[in-house]
Write a protein that holds these residues in place. Structure first.
Motif, PDB file in Angstrom:
ATOM      1  N   SER A 174      24.608  43.931  44.477  1.00  0.00           N
ATOM      2  CA  SER A 174      25.971  44.190  44.030  1.00  0.00           C
ATOM      3  C   SER A 174      26.676  42.896  43.641  1.00  0.00           C
ATOM      4  CB  SER A 174      26.749  44.912  45.130  1.00  0.00           C
ATOM      5  OG  SER A 174      26.161  46.164  45.419  1.00  0.00           O
ATOM      6  N   PHE A 180      33.198  47.713  44.497  1.00  0.00           N
ATOM      7  CA  PHE A 180      33.646  46.789  43.457  1.00  0.00           C
ATOM      8  C   PHE A 180      34.167  47.543  42.226  1.00  0.00           C
ATOM      9  CE2 PHE A 180      30.462  43.404  45.086  1.00  0.00           C
ATOM     10  CZ  PHE A 180      31.405  42.938  45.979  1.00  0.00           C
ATOM     11  N   SER A 181      33.431  48.601  41.801  1.00  0.00           N
ATOM     12  CA  SER A 181      33.832  49.338  40.606  1.00  0.00           C
ATOM     13  C   SER A 181      35.133  50.098  40.826  1.00  0.00           C
ATOM     14  CB  SER A 181      32.725  50.298  40.167  1.00  0.00           C
ATOM     15  OG  SER A 181      32.514  51.308  41.122  1.00  0.00           O
ATOM     16  N   ILE A 234      29.086  47.953  37.022  1.00  0.00           N
ATOM     17  CA  ILE A 234      30.393  47.584  37.575  1.00  0.00           C
ATOM     18  C   ILE A 234      31.375  47.224  36.467  1.00  0.00           C
ATOM     19  CG2 ILE A 234      31.599  45.929  39.044  1.00  0.00           C
ATOM     20  CD1 ILE A 234      29.077  45.742  40.748  1.00  0.00           C
ATOM     21  N   GLU A 235      30.887  46.507  35.458  1.00  0.00           N
ATOM     22  CA  GLU A 235      31.770  46.048  34.389  1.00  0.00           C
ATOM     23  C   GLU A 235      32.128  47.167  33.418  1.00  0.00           C
ATOM     24  OE1 GLU A 235      32.949  43.154  34.801  1.00  0.00           O
ATOM     25  OE2 GLU A 235      31.561  42.595  36.393  1.00  0.00           O
ATOM     26  N   GLY A 250      28.445  48.137  45.371  1.00  0.00           N
ATOM     27  CA  GLY A 250      28.744  48.156  43.946  1.00  0.00           C
ATOM     28  C   GLY A 250      29.821  49.162  43.603  1.00  0.00           C
ATOM     29  N   TYR A 294      28.183  41.809  39.912  1.00  0.00           N
ATOM     30  CA  TYR A 294      29.642  41.787  39.875  1.00  0.00           C
ATOM     31  C   TYR A 294      30.138  40.494  39.258  1.00  0.00           C
ATOM     32  CZ  TYR A 294      34.444  42.328  41.663  1.00  0.00           C
ATOM     33  OH  TYR A 294      35.803  42.452  41.778  1.00  0.00           O
ATOM     34  N   GLN A 295      31.019  40.613  38.287  1.00  0.00           N
ATOM     35  CA  GLN A 295      31.641  39.466  37.619  1.00  0.00           C
ATOM     36  C   GLN A 295      30.594  38.454  37.144  1.00  0.00           C
ATOM     37  OE1 GLN A 295      34.634  37.896  40.286  1.00  0.00           O
ATOM     38  NE2 GLN A 295      35.998  39.646  40.001  1.00  0.00           N
ATOM     39  N   GLU A 306      37.886  47.759  40.387  1.00  0.00           N
ATOM     40  CA  GLU A 306      38.032  47.230  39.029  1.00  0.00           C
ATOM     41  C   GLU A 306      38.158  48.364  38.001  1.00  0.00           C
ATOM     42  OE1 GLU A 306      38.178  44.072  38.002  1.00  0.00           O
ATOM     43  OE2 GLU A 306      37.895  43.058  39.916  1.00  0.00           O
ATOM     44  N   HIS A 340      30.813  36.116  41.897  1.00  0.00           N
ATOM     45  CA  HIS A 340      31.564  36.474  43.100  1.00  0.00           C
ATOM     46  C   HIS A 340      30.783  36.207  44.393  1.00  0.00           C
ATOM     47  CE1 HIS A 340      35.148  38.343  44.778  1.00  0.00           C
ATOM     48  NE2 HIS A 340      34.387  39.034  45.605  1.00  0.00           N
TER      49      HIS A 340
END
Length: 579
Positions: free
Chosen positions: A293, A216-217, A187-188, A213, A297-298, A220, A302
């Motif tokens: 996920s 989220f991606s 994700i990051e 996931g 995430y973060q 972001e 989160h």
């Protein structure tokens, strides 16, 4: 003798594979047996790929170096290339395709646009099969530049970066990466795929089971640099067309995934065939999806209000609780009230007022014992059994994630007497999951002493009535959901009056008109089914608020026809007509 190829013929509605080749100048053909199909298809594809590669080398026309099939590049992940690919896709080439295959095909064959395609959805909804089918139809020159990358939790984004650079240097241009959400740093760092490799000319398809996931991606790292293709929602028409399973009751019982059961695959294997398999699906495809996920995430920042549930190991239980009851009462009360089965209460009421064989048998069973056994079957704990109290914030966040997974959808319920008091009805997009849990109710009832001691004929009649009631309400939800999904330009809702309701209203705001529907699980037409549609005041009030009524319809399981100005629509035909 030529390499030949495989073609298909449809005879009496069944699809058969034929091997065609040229021998001594003559065209020859023979039927391919099921047991030899995979090996033959792999052999043909491998020979074609090798032939094309050799021709290019001899003619000096290979603009970019392509890895030899005998080579073993130093990959850090599980990468399939060359002759490995035909063996990978051969077994699915006779399977029918999902409708979203066209979007995947268009992405691969379109001009490069620096974006990746994200193929996401819950488990067993056909993601990997779509990829395999696409590769199986590629011409040899494209297949020679195609790679399939399988990831696991032991891999990292650095490993994938290494392998993509290596594939790029070897001339590969079409890369399918499966289970990419298993990477803890996906994700990051997802922008790597679009900003480096897609921008460099690669076509990259990312797929994985943790579909949250991807959401989220996309929000972001891949914002505006990806194409989303979701597979979770499977309408009835696809269920029938792809799997060859016909009938709304079969869809109610098994619908929701693309497990390879049904007439087209000569198997009887469905994800929701048993309560145990349904439980496994909720745990692995839904609860773990959300938790994994959120964990990635973060940097685990989160979880929000769900952190305490996750830390206490009770988040899965909360999700299971919601999934079981989500169709009718998704409020804070669902999570905190003492568990009671809505199906049991409704069935008792309906059996008491049955016009032909009324019975109070469900009033005489030991409801406490039945509910306790039902709780055990469904593995649901009461509020007092939870170490962490569940509040409105927990409920709202879980509902939010279920919506993002496309597992739940809200249908508006409008009260004509108070238009400001609009509420919604939450339905599941996977009917088989709901039905598996409802079937657990019957298992619990069969253990009740009072129920066991009544004559078998009466017992079987009651069981059938309960299941018919469940199927009827589920059919109503399926029609509402699929109509809403197919007609986004219209408002689809239930309309309640002081007495009675229209099961479905389809409102065209732009043209100030509407259609009204009753939805019945019956396979017989009866005048009584039309009573609300024929109610002069209800129709007048509806036209005042929603414009001219264009049609009055009964959706049921019988043949299409008409009774006066009421249209009778067969439910399977209606659902297949939605597009």
């Amino acid at each position: 003798m030529s390499i030949g190829g495989i073609t298909y013929k449809t005879i009496h509605g069944k699809r058969y594979a034929y091997y065609q080749w040229t021998e001594n100048g003559k065209q020859r053909s023979r039927r391919v047996k099921d047991e030899e199909f995979a090996e033959l298809a792999a052999k043909i594809a491998a020979e074609r790929a090798q032939k094309e590669s050799l021709r290019g080398v001899l003619q000096g026309m290979v603009a970019e170096p392509v890895a030899a099939y005998s080579a073993t590049p130093n990959f850090k992940t599980d990468v399939k290339i060359g002759a490995q690919l035909p063996r990978f896709f051969a077994s699915v080439m006779k399977w029918k395709k999902r409708e979203c295959f066209a979007a995947l095909h268009d992405y691969i064959y379109s001009e490069n646009n620096d974006r990746v395609l994200i193929l996401y959805g819950l488990r067993r909804t056909g993601k990997t099969t779509l990829v395999r089918q696409l590769m199986g139809e590629m011409p040899a020159e494209m297949l020679a530049k195609t790679a399939f990358v399988q990831l696991s939790s032991r891999h990292s984004l650095a490993d994938v970066n290494h392998d993509l650079k290596l594939l790029e240097s070897l001339g590969y241009r079409y890369v399918f990466i499966d289970e990419v959400t298993m990477l803890s740093d996906f994700i990051e760092g997802a922008a790597l795929f679009s900003d480096v490799f897609a921008a460099g000319g690669m076509k990259i398809v990312l797929s994985g089971t943790d579909s949250l996931g991807f959401v989220f991606s996309e929000d972001e790292q891949l914002y505006d640099r990806c194409i989303l293709l979701h597979t979770t929602f499977i309408p009835y028409r696809e269920f029938e067309n792809v799997l060859g399973v016909v009938g709304i009751d079969k869809f109610i019982e098994f619908g929701g995934t693309m497990s390879m059961g049904g007439a087209n695959y000569n198997m009887d294997k469905f994800t929701f065939a048993t309560k145990e398999s349904a439980d496994d699906y909720v745990d692995s495809a839904i609860a773990r999806n959300i938790q994994h996920s959120l964990k990635c995430y973060q940097h685990e920042g989160h979880f929000r209000s769900l952190q305490e549930l996750y830390d206490a190991g009770e988040l899965t239980n909360a999700i299971n609780r919601i999934v079981e009851d989500v169709n009718h009462r998704f409020t804070i009360e669902v999570l905190t009230r003492k568990f009671k089965s809505g199906d049991l209460r409704r069935s008792a009421q309906n059996l008491r007022r049955d016009r032909f064989k009324p019975t109070d048998i469900l009033d005489r069973v030991d409801i406490g014992a039945v509910t306790k056994r039902l709780k055990h079957i469904l593995q649901i704990r009461d509020k007092a059994e939870l170490s962490v109290g569940i509040g409105e914030a927990h409920r709202a966040e879980i509902k939010e994630y279920l919506d993002l997974l496309d597992l739940t959808c809200d249908i508006d319920v409008v009260n004509m007497s108070n238009l400001n008091a609009r509420v919604s009805r939450t339905v599941l997009s996977q009917p088989g999951l709901r039905y598996a849990q409802a079937s657990a109710l019957i298992q619990s009832l069969l253990l009740d002493e009072t129920f066991r001691n009544i004559p078998i004929a009466e017992r079987m009649s009651i069981e059938k009535r309960i299941l018919d009631e469940i199927r009827g309400r589920m059919m109503e939800e399926i029609v509402l959901l699929e109509t809403k999904m197919a007609r986004p330009d219209k408002q689809v809702f239930q309309l309640q009056f002081a007495v009675g309701e229209f099961d479905m209203v389809v409102f065209d705001l732009k043209n100030a008109c509407c259609e009204i529907y009753e939805i019945k699980h019956s396979d017989r037409a009866a005048r009584e089914q039309c009573r609300h549609l024929l109610d002069v005041k209800k129709c007048a009030d509806t036209e005042f608020r929603y414009g001219k009524i264009l049609s009055k319809n009964i959706i049921y399981r019988g043949p299409a026809g008409a009774l006066g100005n009421i249209n009778y629509l067969n439910v399977e035909d209606y659902l297949k007509g939605l597009a």
